[in-house]
Scaffold this active site. Structure first.
Site, PDB file in Angstrom:
ATOM      1  N   LYS A  61       3.397  -2.361   6.959  1.00 56.14           N
ATOM      2  CA  LYS A  61       3.035  -1.835   5.182  1.00 56.14           C
ATOM      3  C   LYS A  61       4.886  -1.704   5.597  1.00 56.14           C
ATOM      4  O   LYS A  61       5.242  -1.750   4.561  1.00 56.14           O
ATOM      5  CB  LYS A  61       2.191  -1.182   4.620  1.00 56.14           C
ATOM      6  CG  LYS A  61       1.001  -1.518   4.375  1.00 56.14           C
ATOM      7  CD  LYS A  61       0.759  -3.212   4.000  1.00 56.14           C
ATOM      8  CE  LYS A  61      -0.497  -3.792   3.613  1.00 56.14           C
ATOM      9  NZ  LYS A  61      -0.669  -5.247   2.707  1.00 56.14           N
ATOM     10  N   TYR A  70      -1.745  -0.080  10.777  1.00 59.60           N
ATOM     11  CA  TYR A  70      -2.110  -0.841   8.928  1.00 59.60           C
ATOM     12  C   TYR A  70      -0.573   0.009   8.533  1.00 59.60           C
ATOM     13  O   TYR A  70       0.060  -0.530   7.373  1.00 59.60           O
ATOM     14  CB  TYR A  70      -3.006  -0.170   8.189  1.00 59.60           C
ATOM     15  CG  TYR A  70      -2.807  -0.622   6.529  1.00 59.60           C
ATOM     16  CD1 TYR A  70      -3.434  -2.042   6.650  1.00 59.60           C
ATOM     17  CD2 TYR A  70      -2.866   0.743   5.575  1.00 59.60           C
ATOM     18  CE1 TYR A  70      -3.582  -1.906   5.440  1.00 59.60           C
ATOM     19  CE2 TYR A  70      -3.495   0.018   4.721  1.00 59.60           C
ATOM     20  CZ  TYR A  70      -3.148  -0.958   4.210  1.00 59.60           C
ATOM     21  OH  TYR A  70      -3.283  -2.019   2.665  1.00 59.60           O
ATOM     22  N   SER A  82       0.615  -1.265   0.152  1.00 58.40           N
ATOM     23  CA  SER A  82      -0.173   0.163  -0.313  1.00 58.40           C
ATOM     24  C   SER A  82       0.804   1.115  -0.136  1.00 58.40           C
ATOM     25  O   SER A  82       2.225   1.040   0.447  1.00 58.40           O
ATOM     26  CB  SER A  82      -1.204  -0.173   1.077  1.00 58.40           C
ATOM     27  OG  SER A  82      -1.233   1.029   1.752  1.00 58.40           O
TER      28      SER A  82
END
Length: 268
Positions: A156, A152, A139
């Protein structure tokens, strides 16, 4: 003739969104495909849709090491080898750091980071033997920390660092290690994103209709694997964000803040 004809392709998290689109795209290219997910009903429906094609489904939670091992073992038992592994399974979150429960961040890390590590570790001997490919579906949050997505973003960033280290270790082996950053793509990830208590929020705060489709994203990933790319960043907004953050980080702070907040409230 397709480069992927009769290749064994493993896609984690293949019951929805980008993962499902990848499964279907590889089947169209003549590959043998194995996929896993937590929802058996969705996996069964996917298999039923492609009942005449070589598709293996397996119920697994990639945050659990034993589930990852059992999945990869089942792939080897059914297909004998692995040529391409796409670590696609993932979960997002939407909660401010001051509000979020720590277990929510741990859950995101377990799925996104440890799921990638475990599946890759168990599949690696076969991929090395075949001089194959390892892919991480990442991402923009792996390049730029996003508000409301602290766990998150951390997961990543961790995936990027781990895959970059793996790529360097395998540089002379013939294996290609690649990570893909789709940008905002229409999928189920925002609906399934965890709230501060670690529960699925159930709705997307974004306009899904204006995003790249999962099918278009899957085609970009196929082409990147075919060309053995190092990394790809998709969508204009994604590329713009990465470049701004690299060269003008303070400006990026302000623009990202403006995008996600309104009147001091997290709205996206």
């Amino acid at each position: 003739m397709s480069q992927f004809l009769n290749k064994v392709v493993v896609v984690t998290g293949g019951s929805d969104g980008i993962g499902k689109a990848l499964v279907e795209a590889f089947l169209q290219q003549g590959a043998k495909v194995a996929t896993c997910g937590r929802n058996y009903d969705k996996l069964y429906q996917l298999q039923s849709t492609h009942s005449t094609q070589p598709l293996l489904i397996h119920t697994a939670d990639v945050s659990k090491e034993q589930d990852c091992k059992q999945f990869i073992d089942q792939v080897i038992k059914s297909f004998g080898t692995i040529d391409i592994l796409i670590n696609n399974a993932g979960v997002s979150m939407r909660a401010l750091v001051e509000d979020v429960e720590l277990d929510t961040i741990r859950k995101v890390m377990d799925i996104n980071f440890w799921g990638t590590v475990c599946c890759t570790k168990f599949a690696l001997p076969h991929i090395i033997k075949n001089k194959g490919t390892v892919v991480g579906v990442s991402s923009i949050a792996g390049y730029r920390g996003l508000p409301g997505r602290s766990g998150y973003s951390a997961s990543k960033f961790a995936v990027h660092g781990w895959l970059e280290a793996l790529r360097t270790e395998l540089l002379d082996s013939g294996v290609n290690v690649m990570w893909v950053c789709p940008g905002f793509t229409s999928s189920n990830i925002r609906n399934a994103a965890l709230n501060k208590a670690g529960q699925s929020q159930g709705e997307s705060p974004m306009d899904e209709g204006k995003m790249m489709s999962s099918e278009a994203c899957a085609q970009h990933i196929l082409k990147a694997i075919e060309k053995r790319k190092r990394t790809i960043v998709l969508t204009f907004t994604g590329k713009e964000t990465v470049l701004l953050n690299r060269f003008f980080p303070s400006l990026a702070d302000k623009l990202v803040r403006k995008f996600f907040f309104k009147n001091g409230e997290l709205v996206k």
